[in-house]
Design an enzyme around this catalytic site. Sequence first.
Site, PDB file in Angstrom:
ATOM      1  CG  HIS A 181      -5.429  -1.692  -1.723  1.00  0.00           C
ATOM      2  ND1 HIS A 181      -5.895  -0.610  -0.797  1.00  0.00           N
ATOM      3  CD2 HIS A 181      -6.557  -2.558  -1.680  1.00  0.00           C
ATOM      4  CE1 HIS A 181      -6.935  -0.799  -0.465  1.00  0.00           C
ATOM      5  NE2 HIS A 181      -7.631  -1.919  -0.690  1.00  0.00           N
TER       6      HIS A 181
ATOM      7  CG  HIS B 267      -1.792  -1.215   1.487  1.00  0.00           C
ATOM      8  ND1 HIS B 267      -2.895  -1.316   1.165  1.00  0.00           N
ATOM      9  CD2 HIS B 267      -1.572  -2.591   2.189  1.00  0.00           C
ATOM     10  CE1 HIS B 267      -3.424  -2.359   1.339  1.00  0.00           C
ATOM     11  NE2 HIS B 267      -2.554  -2.990   1.983  1.00  0.00           N
TER      12      HIS B 267
ATOM     13  CB  CYS C  13      -3.586   1.934  -3.241  1.00  0.00           C
ATOM     14  SG  CYS C  13      -2.898   1.599  -1.558  1.00  0.00           S
TER      15      CYS C  13
ATOM     16  CE1 TYR D 288      -2.412  -0.168   4.731  1.00  0.00           C
ATOM     17  CE2 TYR D 288      -2.080   2.021   6.166  1.00  0.00           C
ATOM     18  CZ  TYR D 288      -2.597   1.329   5.190  1.00  0.00           C
ATOM     19  OH  TYR D 288      -3.335   1.875   4.112  1.00  0.00           O
TER      20      TYR D 288
END
Length: 244
Positions: free
Chosen positions: A117, A17, A125, A46
Amino acid sequence: MFHFAKPPRAVHTTWLHCSASDNPKHDDVSVIDAWHKARGWSGVGYHFFIKKDGTVQTGRPIEKIGAHVAGHNTGSIGICLHGLKEDRFTEAQFDSLRTLCGQINAAYGLQMRFRGHCEVAAKACPVFDYRKVLGLDDKGYIIEPVATREPVPLTAIPDTVNHDTANYPELDVGDRGEAVARLQELLNRAGAFMGIDLKVDGIFGGQTAEAVKELKQEYDLYPSPVVVAHVWRTLIAAEAARAA
């Protein structure tokens, strides 16, 4: 240097990401944590956050399921790099990303899948070319998982125990060469009673790292995968004791 520790839960994919901000004030995992709490989450989603200077920060505990890819959080690890515009990510960040992902890959027997992502969501992303940065194939596996560092020669390792630490090479995940093969031999002999049976291939991968940590715990040493002088001395002394 950051060292990845494999969690007890099953993991098969690492998701990449970006933070969607280049503001220096946002370059810290605590900011992301505050953002995610503002959404009603328990904390940062995360597991790792990489700052512009390459520092790897830990976010959500690795043993807990993350909150970073809807529908794909179970069985995954989430890594976020601070940044929004592709040309403003730094080489320090990419170096840290390669090192971290290399450690993760090694810990899972070089079978970890790395995905962006954007592959499962309608968003750009991460915005950088993560496939090129990590050297991924079309399925998301690292093509050349072994580190490009020079092989560590066997001649650097003494055959008997001594206290001249200058002759003992430091080894870590990703190293390769005759020194790693010698390490694997010593681990097999010292850890036979623990069921350690490594392939002596000269590649410091995930199984070798786990064997190092098991043996270090057995001898009351700090259970990281790094092999330094006192670890060599312990293994060589154990071999000498068995031969006596």
